[in-house]
Design a protein around this motif. Structure first.
Motif, mmCIF file in Angstrom:
data_model
loop_
_atom_site.group_PDB
_atom_site.id
_atom_site.type_symbol
_atom_site.label_atom_id
_atom_site.label_comp_id
_atom_site.label_asym_id
_atom_site.label_seq_id
_atom_site.Cartn_x
_atom_site.Cartn_y
_atom_site.Cartn_z
ATOM 1 N N GLN A 2 0.463 -1.068 -0.075
ATOM 2 C CA GLN A 2 -0.118 -0.205 0.119
ATOM 3 C C GLN A 2 0.984 1.554 -0.231
ATOM 4 O O GLN A 2 1.545 1.683 1.155
ATOM 5 C CB GLN A 2 -0.973 0.170 1.621
ATOM 6 C CG GLN A 2 -2.213 -1.100 1.445
ATOM 7 C CD GLN A 2 -3.319 -0.299 2.431
ATOM 8 O OE1 GLN A 2 -2.815 -1.367 3.399
ATOM 9 N NE2 GLN A 2 -3.711 0.579 2.242
ATOM 10 N N GLN A 3 0.559 2.105 -0.437
ATOM 11 C CA GLN A 3 1.156 3.062 -0.864
ATOM 12 C C GLN A 3 0.988 4.545 -0.012
ATOM 13 O O GLN A 3 1.608 5.084 0.216
ATOM 14 C CB GLN A 3 1.587 3.508 -2.511
ATOM 15 C CG GLN A 3 2.403 3.269 -3.243
ATOM 16 C CD GLN A 3 2.811 3.288 -4.764
ATOM 17 O OE1 GLN A 3 3.525 4.830 -4.762
ATOM 18 N NE2 GLN A 3 2.347 3.248 -5.562
ATOM 19 N N TYR A 21 1.484 7.735 3.279
ATOM 20 C CA TYR A 21 1.777 7.794 2.279
ATOM 21 C C TYR A 21 3.190 7.303 2.113
ATOM 22 O O TYR A 21 4.372 7.668 2.891
ATOM 23 C CB TYR A 21 1.603 8.554 1.424
ATOM 24 C CG TYR A 21 2.228 10.238 0.964
ATOM 25 C CD1 TYR A 21 1.979 11.245 2.252
ATOM 26 C CD2 TYR A 21 3.468 9.955 0.636
ATOM 27 C CE1 TYR A 21 3.131 12.243 2.407
ATOM 28 C CE2 TYR A 21 4.168 11.278 0.733
ATOM 29 C CZ TYR A 21 3.760 12.311 1.624
ATOM 30 O OH TYR A 21 4.498 13.896 1.600
ATOM 31 N N THR A 22 3.653 6.234 1.101
ATOM 32 C CA THR A 22 4.982 6.257 1.418
ATOM 33 C C THR A 22 5.998 6.377 0.583
ATOM 34 O O THR A 22 7.719 6.037 0.253
ATOM 35 C CB THR A 22 5.430 4.649 1.014
ATOM 36 O OG1 THR A 22 4.283 3.916 -0.120
ATOM 37 C CG2 THR A 22 4.383 3.974 2.356
ATOM 38 N N ASN A 23 5.439 6.925 -1.093
ATOM 39 C CA ASN A 23 6.104 7.021 -1.883
ATOM 40 C C ASN A 23 6.375 8.992 -2.249
ATOM 41 O O ASN A 23 5.242 9.446 -2.092
ATOM 42 C CB ASN A 23 4.944 7.186 -3.525
ATOM 43 C CG ASN A 23 6.160 7.383 -4.692
ATOM 44 O OD1 ASN A 23 6.797 7.036 -4.754
ATOM 45 N ND2 ASN A 23 5.160 6.658 -5.546
ATOM 46 N N HIS A 38 2.915 12.276 5.940
ATOM 47 C CA HIS A 38 1.435 12.597 6.781
ATOM 48 C C HIS A 38 0.581 13.806 6.340
ATOM 49 O O HIS A 38 0.956 14.308 6.232
ATOM 50 C CB HIS A 38 1.635 12.287 8.054
ATOM 51 C CG HIS A 38 0.696 11.993 9.105
ATOM 52 N ND1 HIS A 38 0.392 10.917 9.342
ATOM 53 C CD2 HIS A 38 0.308 13.332 9.913
ATOM 54 C CE1 HIS A 38 -1.055 10.642 9.625
ATOM 55 N NE2 HIS A 38 -1.593 12.129 10.280
ATOM 56 N N LEU A 39 -0.736 13.447 6.095
ATOM 57 C CA LEU A 39 -1.555 14.175 5.997
ATOM 58 C C LEU A 39 -2.512 14.103 7.184
ATOM 59 O O LEU A 39 -3.035 13.162 7.500
ATOM 60 C CB LEU A 39 -1.951 14.235 4.617
ATOM 61 C CG LEU A 39 -2.867 13.462 3.477
ATOM 62 C CD1 LEU A 39 -3.533 14.527 2.630
ATOM 63 C CD2 LEU A 39 -2.106 12.529 3.502
ATOM 64 N N SER A 40 -3.453 15.383 7.454
ATOM 65 C CA SER A 40 -4.721 14.810 8.239
ATOM 66 C C SER A 40 -6.027 15.827 7.561
ATOM 67 O O SER A 40 -5.843 17.133 6.826
ATOM 68 C CB SER A 40 -3.946 15.055 9.598
ATOM 69 O OG SER A 40 -4.258 15.932 9.693
#
Lengths: 115, 112
Positions: free
Chosen positions: A2-3, A25-27, A72-74
């Protein structure tokens, strides 16, 4: 792998309080992030977005925060209303990584706002 | 008026049958997409098209085919439906780099 990850399948909040939905996210090539809202029996509708050149974008009761170093986003909803009860999808896109600008979606978080 | 429409909204079919899901958009977007939603799995990209006659495979294209013969229309076919293709299917349009995608209302497909 999972990206885009939304690790909380569900969230319950009292009306009038703040709702905080998280997304990782990882990308590192992602440069555009969006939140979509989905009601049952309807298609996802665009809610708010943020470019990687910003760290905050606000639209009325909705604010998205981006922390690039943490990937990271929120999404903050203040104040939460019963009509906000829906599934929220985080999505990301980027020029690189072979995605061609396509959106990569998280699995969604179901928000329930109780009166 | 809805920007993106899908037909049918609901469909029940039997294993082995060929079915087609239709999608139309009214805003002249170059890009169109087909997604599948399964419980707990989010939205997964099946196929996408950047222009008429342009077809690209997404994450889960096996068992599906698409046709983009007009800018406004993008159809998804299941050549021989199987039960694990039971899902919600969404079409979307837009999404040029930096733009959002606009989704249709979805087609609920049940394969018996």
């Amino acid at each position: 792998d999972q990206q885009v990850k939304q690790n909380s399948p569900s969230l319950s909040v009292q009306e009038g309080r703040i709702s905080i939905l998280n997304c990782d996210y990882t990308n590192s090539m992602f440069d555009y992030f969006l939140w979509y809202k989905k009601y049952p029996a309807e298609g996802p509708t665009f809610l708010i977005s943020i470019s990687s050149i910003k760290d905050k974008n606000e639209d009325g009761r909705f604010t998205v925060f981006l922390n690039k170093s943490a990937k990271h986003l929120s999404l903050h909803i203040v104040p939460s209303q019963p009509g906000d009860s829906a599934v929220y999808f985080c999505a990301a896109s980027g020029r690189g990584g072979g995605s061609q600008g396509n959106l990569i979606f998280g699995k969604g978080t179901k928000l329930s706002v109780k009166p | 008026d809805a920007d993106v429409t899908q037909t049918p909204r609901n469909r029940i079919t039997k294993t082995g049958k060929r079915i087609m899901l239709e999608c139309s958009q009214t805003k002249g977007h170059d890009r169109m997409y087909w997604y599948r939603q399964d419980p707990g799995l989010g939205l997964r990209l099946i196929y996408y098209s950047f222009d008429v006659k342009d077809i690209n495979k997404g994450e889960i294209s096996d068992g599906y085919s698409v046709s983009r013969q007009a800018q406004a229309k993008f159809s998804l076919s299941l050549e021989s439906a199987i039960p694990n293709q039971t899902a919600l299917y969404f079409c979307a349009a837009g999404g040029r780099e930096g733009e959002t995608q606009y989704f249709g209302p979805g087609t609920r497909l049940l394969v018996l």
